[in-house]
Design a protein around this motif. Structure first.
Motif, PDB file in Angstrom:
ATOM      1  N   PHE A 165       0.737  -1.143  -0.025  1.00 19.65           N
ATOM      2  CA  PHE A 165      -0.035   0.093  -0.235  1.00 19.65           C
ATOM      3  C   PHE A 165       0.930   1.190   0.141  1.00 19.65           C
ATOM      4  N   LEU A 166       1.902   1.422   1.035  1.00 15.66           N
ATOM      5  CA  LEU A 166       2.941   2.587   0.916  1.00 15.66           C
ATOM      6  C   LEU A 166       3.570   2.661  -0.463  1.00 15.66           C
ATOM      7  N   GLN A 167       3.860   1.542  -1.155  1.00 13.35           N
ATOM      8  CA  GLN A 167       4.570   1.811  -2.271  1.00 13.35           C
ATOM      9  C   GLN A 167       3.445   2.056  -3.465  1.00 13.35           C
ATOM     10  N   SER A 168       2.187   1.813  -3.159  1.00  9.67           N
ATOM     11  CA  SER A 168       1.364   2.460  -4.282  1.00  9.67           C
ATOM     12  C   SER A 168       1.053   3.707  -4.332  1.00  9.67           C
ATOM     13  N   VAL A 169       1.194   4.513  -3.267  1.00 11.61           N
ATOM     14  CA  VAL A 169       0.534   5.913  -2.999  1.00 11.61           C
ATOM     15  C   VAL A 169       1.710   6.731  -3.353  1.00 11.61           C
ATOM     16  N   THR A 170       1.076   8.174  -3.483  1.00  9.52           N
ATOM     17  CA  THR A 170       2.376   8.960  -3.314  1.00  9.52           C
ATOM     18  C   THR A 170       2.662   9.380  -1.727  1.00  9.52           C
ATOM     19  N   TRP A 171       3.870   9.185  -1.278  1.00 10.81           N
ATOM     20  CA  TRP A 171       4.166   9.232  -0.017  1.00 10.81           C
ATOM     21  C   TRP A 171       4.767  10.567   0.161  1.00 10.81           C
TER      22      TRP A 171
END
Length: 561
Positions: free
Chosen positions: A492-498
């Motif tokens: 999930f954290l890889q898929s979002v713009t963080w």
């Protein structure tokens, strides 16, 4: 060994006759050995499976079935012959009415009723129909991307299938249906569904196989106790085994009572450390047989340098077929309106994340875990506008620190903004509770006094005592429910713009910049394992967003990917 003669062991003969009479294995075993009624049911079943797997018992049962079938056919033929004679006699009486005699209505009724009965009983073309094997209309069960692999498997033209695709691509649905079909069409073989981590089995492959059994209308044919990761076909004793391969050299629960494992499904195979590890598992489960179907399913990892993506390229270069599937080829009604809406919303908000999650495209490079991070200042004005603040904490004492982060979740932009961190070592729960309260205290508007906002603080499940201690201090600390969701939360954290403010969150920025996939020293290739260690503020952020992650879980659809 002459199957036509009764078996020398009278108990074995009784067992065979009971089985041919329609009794289950357990019933037949207890009929032959009444004293075993005190045994545990699973022990009786195990003994029955082993007995029925012996050559002499199998041959004797097969012979008795043939004899019973011949008798049934003879009896049926005699009945039909008698009905036919009566039918002809009735026709003669009806015809006799044409010679000036009154119409014989009794004969007319008899001819009509017998005619209907004979039409129902006689096969077309006046030949007995041969017994048909198990068959399902797979066009109603699998997506169109899987028609070709299904035909290759059904014809026995291929034993190994490499299946890749994004969410909702139906590859897991196809694999589970083929696994159950293999059990139905290979009565002397068993099947196994394997994943890297054991704690993922129940909600993933086990639930998927149960779905497949239901979709094929075979619920009454299988024992599916929720208390065990093992499914048993009642009539034959065949097993569907489930195993986590945390240690591939010690694969447990994969020794069937007879025969061999003829179908092996590796779900999320990218989570293994490479083909060498998978081969080690195969060497353990493929013993005793000359052929085993192997199916590998996975969502392509984000980085192109992951071993699974490189393996797909290697297979293509070698002329082997790599089967790809996509949710856009699945019937929309199988996925549901919400699934389609979520996919379209992500495409509008973040095309790169959409291509990776839904189309199954690798979009990153190298071994860096987080390649969509923006390190920039997060202004006070931005923070004042936040409406979906998430708080998370990872407990530690020494040398591991206690870590806390605050993040804003912006679903419309598919973005996470982390703007606050705190941490320290050797901190008692009352002190960490005060720090949490301080982090959650701010004014609601310009000129207003700072106020404590009692937001949920999703916390490390491993420390329930510290969670309770903080709750006693007035903090709404709760377990994050992280069990089995570590990989999913990383994805999930890889898929979002963080977005991370490195000035406000220096420890988190350092951890994220240093995070790399683990590399296999033997091959020099990146595995699918996420780093473990020096990730305390990353973990705090994962926990903070765990409620979002769980709602987006990969196994929450009516039809699995």
């Amino acid at each position: 060994m002459d199957a036509e003669e009764p078996l020398a062991n009278p108990r074995h003969e009784t067992y065979c006759r009971e089985r041919v009479a329609g009794r289950t294995q357990r019933q037949a075993m207890l009929a032959a050995w009444p004293d075993r009624s005190r045994w545990k049911p699973e022990t009786v079943d195990n003994k029955a499976c082993k007995l029925e797997a012996t050559d002499e018992v199998k041959a004797r049962i097969a012979h008795l079935k043939r004899v019973a079938a011949e008798r049934a056919t003879t009896t049926r033929a005699e009945v039909l012959a008698g009905m036919s004679e009566t039918f002809q006699a009735g026709i003669e009486r009806v015809r006799g009415a044409g010679d000036g005699k009154p119409l014989d209505y009794t004969a007319v009724n008899a001819v009509t009723q017998l005619g209907k009965t004979l039409l129902d009983a006689l096969p077309e073309d006046a030949e007995e129909e041969a017994e048909r094997p198990f068959c399902r209309d797979f066009a109603l069960l699998i997506g169109r991307d899987f028609f070709r692999p299904h035909m290759l498997l059904a014809k026995g033209e291929q034993l190994e299938f490499w299946m890749k695709g994004g969410r909702g691509s139906l590859k897991s649905s196809w694999a589970s249906i083929e696994l159950v079909n293999h059990i139905e069409t290979h009565p002397g073989e068993h099947a196994a569904a394997l994943m890297k981590r054991k704690n993922s089995l129940r909600d993933a492959v086990y639930a998927q196989v149960v779905w497949a059994i239901h979709a094929m209308g075979l619920d009454d044919e299988y024992e599916m106790p929720v208390s065990t990761l093992r499914i048993r076909k009642r009539a034959t004793g065949q097993l569907i085994l489930f195993s986590g391969c945390d240690d591939p050299h010690k694969s447990k629960g994969l020794k069937p009572p007879f025969g061999h494992i003829g179908f092996a499904w590796f779900e999320e195979c990218d989570q293994f450390r490479g083909m060498a590890e998978i081969r080690t598992v195969m060497q353990s489960i493929a013993r005793g047989g000359d052929r085993t179907v192997r199916v590998y399913t996975y969502n392509p990892p984000r980085t192109r340098d992951n071993w699974a993506n490189r393996e797909a390229d290697r297979r293509r270069d070698a002329g082997q077929e790599v089967f790809e599937s996509c949710y856009t080829d699945a019937p929309p009604e199988w996925l549901g309106e919400q699934f389609i809406a979520d996919a379209e919303a992500l495409r509008e908000a973040d095309e790169q994340a959409y291509r990776h999650e839904y189309l199954g495209e690798p979009v990153g490079f190298g071994g860096q875990v987080f390649d969509r991070v923006e390190f920039r200042e997060v202004t006070d004005a931005e923070i004042a506008s936040f409406e979906r603040v998430r708080a998370g904490q990872d407990f530690g004492w020494f040398p591991d620190p206690w870590a806390l982060t605050l993040s804003e979740w912006q679903p419309g932009e598919h973005r996470v903004v982390t703007y606050y961190e705190d941490g320290g070592r050797r901190l008692q729960p009352p002190e960490t509770a005060e720090r949490v309260k301080r982090a959650l205290t701010w004014p609601d508007r310009d000129g207003a006094k700072p106020a404590y906002h009692r937001l949920r603080v999703l916390s490390d499940d491993a420390s329930p005592d510290r969670i309770q201690a903080q709750r006693d201090e007035g903090v709404d600390a709760r377990a994050a429910g992280k069990g089995g969701l570590r990989d999913m939360s990383y994805r999930f954290l890889q898929s979002v713009t963080w977005v991370i403010d490195p000035a406000r969150c220096p420890n988190l920025a350092r951890e994220v910049r240093a995070a790399e996939f683990e590399m296999d020293p033997a091959t020099g290739e990146y595995s699918g394992d996420y780093p473990d260690g020096d990730d305390h503020w990353i973990d705090a952020t994962r926990y903070a967003l765990m409620d979002v992650v769980s709602k987006r879980g990969a196994y929450r659809f009516a039809r699995k990917g």
